[in-house]
Scaffold this motif. Structure first.
Motif, mmCIF file in Angstrom:
data_model
loop_
_atom_site.group_PDB
_atom_site.id
_atom_site.type_symbol
_atom_site.label_atom_id
_atom_site.label_comp_id
_atom_site.label_asym_id
_atom_site.label_seq_id
_atom_site.Cartn_x
_atom_site.Cartn_y
_atom_site.Cartn_z
ATOM 1 N N PHE A 1 50.080 49.415 29.988
ATOM 2 C CA PHE A 1 49.541 48.056 30.116
ATOM 3 C C PHE A 1 48.996 47.827 31.525
ATOM 4 O O PHE A 1 47.930 47.231 31.703
ATOM 5 N N ALA A 2 49.729 48.296 32.532
ATOM 6 C CA ALA A 2 49.291 48.128 33.918
ATOM 7 C C ALA A 2 48.014 48.920 34.189
ATOM 8 O O ALA A 2 47.120 48.457 34.918
ATOM 9 N N ASP A 3 47.910 50.105 33.591
ATOM 10 C CA ASP A 3 46.714 50.929 33.772
ATOM 11 C C ASP A 3 45.482 50.245 33.176
ATOM 12 O O ASP A 3 44.403 50.239 33.786
ATOM 13 N N PHE A 4 45.642 49.652 31.986
ATOM 14 C CA PHE A 4 44.521 48.944 31.380
ATOM 15 C C PHE A 4 44.122 47.731 32.213
ATOM 16 O O PHE A 4 42.933 47.414 32.336
ATOM 17 N N ALA A 5 45.102 47.053 32.794
ATOM 18 C CA ALA A 5 44.790 45.921 33.667
ATOM 19 C C ALA A 5 43.970 46.381 34.870
ATOM 20 O O ALA A 5 43.008 45.707 35.273
ATOM 21 N N LEU A 6 44.323 47.530 35.421
ATOM 22 C CA LEU A 6 43.574 48.075 36.558
ATOM 23 C C LEU A 6 42.137 48.404 36.158
ATOM 24 O O LEU A 6 41.184 48.104 36.886
ATOM 25 N N ARG A 7 41.975 49.001 34.993
ATOM 26 C CA ARG A 7 40.635 49.356 34.521
ATOM 27 C C ARG A 7 39.780 48.112 34.293
ATOM 28 O O ARG A 7 38.585 48.102 34.633
ATOM 29 N N HIS A 8 40.369 47.076 33.738
ATOM 30 C CA HIS A 8 39.629 45.823 33.541
ATOM 31 C C HIS A 8 39.236 45.215 34.889
ATOM 32 O O HIS A 8 38.100 44.767 35.069
ATOM 33 N N ARG A 9 40.186 45.198 35.826
ATOM 34 C CA ARG A 9 39.904 44.639 37.148
ATOM 35 C C ARG A 9 38.749 45.373 37.813
ATOM 36 O O ARG A 9 37.865 44.767 38.428
ATOM 37 N N ASP A 10 38.762 46.697 37.684
ATOM 38 C CA ASP A 10 37.723 47.499 38.333
ATOM 39 C C ASP A 10 36.333 47.190 37.773
ATOM 40 O O ASP A 10 35.343 47.186 38.521
ATOM 41 N N VAL A 11 36.247 46.945 36.463
ATOM 42 C CA VAL A 11 34.950 46.605 35.857
ATOM 43 C C VAL A 11 34.447 45.270 36.403
ATOM 44 O O VAL A 11 33.268 45.131 36.754
ATOM 45 N N ILE A 12 35.340 44.281 36.491
ATOM 46 C CA ILE A 12 34.929 42.969 37.005
ATOM 47 C C ILE A 12 34.592 43.060 38.493
ATOM 48 O O ILE A 12 33.628 42.442 38.965
ATOM 49 N N ALA A 13 35.341 43.862 39.242
ATOM 50 C CA ALA A 13 35.041 44.041 40.663
ATOM 51 C C ALA A 13 33.660 44.666 40.843
ATOM 52 O O ALA A 13 32.935 44.342 41.793
ATOM 53 N N ARG A 14 33.288 45.536 39.929
ATOM 54 C CA ARG A 14 32.012 46.240 40.041
ATOM 55 C C ARG A 14 30.827 45.406 39.545
ATOM 56 O O ARG A 14 29.777 45.369 40.193
#
Length: 200
Positions: A157-170
């Protein structure tokens, strides 16, 4: 007495006793697309979902489980019932407000960790970087308090949260929503969408 939100929670979380058991039973419902699941959601919960999308069911927020169920009706169920249309995201704004209000009051802390996942997922669905950072922190907290046997589940779950954050950051938004929401994609977004794993 059966509360009006209990059938939805029973359907969403099943009968497992632990987070690992619940996830094993329900992960395909939560994160996998199957037409029969969408049809089941539509058959059993479309009326409640439409009530929630229209601004109703406010009284559900008076109980932690009702608050959670209303969040599901606004955030998860439209993504199934109205998949592939702008209505899939029609409940996001209200869901995000409910989550913000509930977090201030500590409502999430009254729920088991596996249920709290679906409160924090509302933040993860946001196209706002501050909300994404908040989601990341909450999922890290769940991972840190998890029992050893549940650690891999909450790591995911934490890994998916990181991946989502990275897309929005980009990109400042989720490019895979562009077509549905009739938003033109940039060249960078089109290149990103051509990569495997770019669509959540």
């Amino acid at each position: 007495m059966l509360t009006p939100w209990q059938p939805l929670l029973d359907w969403w979380f099943g009968e497992g006793a632990t987070a690992v058991e619940i996830a094993a039973e329900k992960q395909r419902l939560w994160f996998g697309y199957r037409p029969e699941q969408d049809a089941e959601a539509r058959e059993h919960f479309a009326a409640l979902t439409d009530q929630a999308l229209a601004g109703g069911l406010d009284d559900w927020t008076m109980a932690p489980q009702g608050w959670l169920a209303l969040i599901l009706l606004l955030d998860q169920l439209p993504r199934m019932i109205y998949r592939g249309t702008p209505a899939a995201f029609a409940g996001d704004e209200r869901a995000q407000q409910l989550v913000r209000d509930g977090l201030v009051q500590g409502g999430d802390m009254l729920l088991p960790p596996i249920q709290r996942v679906f409160v924090y997922l509302v933040l993860e669905h946001s196209e706002n970087l501050a909300a994404q950072e908040q989601a990341l922190a909450y999922f890290a907290m769940l991972r840190d308090i998890a029992e050893p046997a549940e650690q891999p589940l909450f790591d995911d779950f934490a890994d998916f949260a990181l991946r989502h954050r990275d897309v929005i950051a980009r990109f400042g938004r989720f490019p895979h929503r562009n077509k549905i929401l009739d938003r033109p994609s940039t060249d960078a977004e089109q290149a990103f969408l051509a990569q495997p794993g770019s669509r959540f």
